[in-house]
Design a protein around this motif. Structure first.
Motif, short mmCIF file in Angstrom:
data_model
loop_
_atom_site.label_atom_id
_atom_site.label_comp_id
_atom_site.label_asym_id
_atom_site.label_seq_id
_atom_site.Cartn_x
_atom_site.Cartn_y
_atom_site.Cartn_z
N ARG A 153 0.79 -1.26 0.04
CA ARG A 153 0.07 0.09 -0.01
C ARG A 153 0.74 1.35 0.21
NH1 ARG A 153 -2.11 -0.02 5.16
NH2 ARG A 153 -0.30 1.36 5.83
N ASP A 154 1.84 1.33 0.94
CA ASP A 154 2.90 2.48 1.23
C ASP A 154 3.51 2.81 -0.33
OD1 ASP A 154 1.50 2.92 3.40
OD2 ASP A 154 3.20 2.23 4.41
N LEU A 189 6.57 2.05 -0.83
CA LEU A 189 7.92 2.94 -0.78
C LEU A 189 9.24 2.06 -0.68
CD1 LEU A 189 6.86 5.43 2.14
CD2 LEU A 189 6.93 5.85 -0.30
N TRP A 190 9.02 0.71 -0.69
CA TRP A 190 9.95 -0.10 -0.63
C TRP A 190 11.16 -0.38 -1.60
CZ3 TRP A 190 10.83 -4.24 -4.18
CH2 TRP A 190 9.66 -4.39 -5.31
N GLN A 191 10.71 0.42 -2.89
CA GLN A 191 11.65 0.42 -4.03
C GLN A 191 12.84 1.18 -3.76
OE1 GLN A 191 8.22 1.10 -4.39
NE2 GLN A 191 7.52 -0.25 -5.85
N ARG A 192 12.76 2.04 -2.94
CA ARG A 192 13.73 3.07 -2.56
C ARG A 192 14.95 2.43 -1.86
NH1 ARG A 192 10.35 5.17 2.35
NH2 ARG A 192 11.20 3.89 4.03
N GLU A 218 11.85 -3.79 4.07
CA GLU A 218 10.89 -2.90 4.20
C GLU A 218 9.82 -3.23 5.25
OE1 GLU A 218 9.17 1.03 4.13
OE2 GLU A 218 11.12 0.39 3.39
N MET A 219 9.23 -4.62 5.22
CA MET A 219 8.64 -5.34 5.84
C MET A 219 8.95 -5.57 7.49
SD MET A 219 6.96 -8.72 4.26
CE MET A 219 6.13 -9.36 5.51
#
Length: 149
Positions: free
Chosen positions: A23-24, A26-29, A128-129
């Protein structure tokens, strides 16, 4: 009516965290080096077993598709892990997979470097998790309500 046999379940805390990461978005960063195309993530069931599938025409794949109608991918590696962790219900666990190849023509994908790319993407999502789980547990220990954001 489609059959869906009982499978090893992922812990509720982990699955909620995975949904929050998707949902957020942002993990790709966390991917290094940064990819030219932004990869997508989804939370889907993965069929896991003790057999490698190498053909779209295989009887095993036909049976799998008929039985595990909601499976999005097929993997082998996490089967043993899922069986082992089932005996420890307090363990928060999930399996993060990144698709590196399809059932057929695996060699071509391997030579193109798909495993390295997939590993970087899966690691970014997993970290990220983990960061979110650590934040939630710290908040819980400090008396705040544990929010899986």
């Amino acid at each position: 009516f489609q059959p869906r046999p009982e499978a090893t379940s992922v812990s509720h805390e982990a699955i909620q965290r995975a949904y929050a990461v998707v949902r957020d978005d942002l993990w790709q960063r966390r991917i290094s080096p940064a990819p030219s195309d932004k990869p997508a993530a989804m939370v889907k069931p993965v069929a896991a077993g003790e057999k490698v599938l190498v053909s779209e025409a295989s009887e095993d794949l036909r049976r799998l598709r008929a039985t595990y109608t909601d499976a999005y991918a097929v993997a082998m590696e996490e089967h043993g892990f899922g069986v082992a962790v089932r005996g420890h219900p307090r363990v928060c666990f999930a399996v993060v997979r990144s698709i590196s190849d399809l059932i057929e023509n695996k060699g071509h994908a391997d030579r193109a470097g798909s495993h390295d790319v997939a590993a970087r993407h899966a690691a970014a999502f997993a970290f990220e998790m983990l960061a979110g789980l650590v934040r939630a547990r710290k908040q819980s220990q400090q008396g705040a309500s544990p929010i899986l954001d």
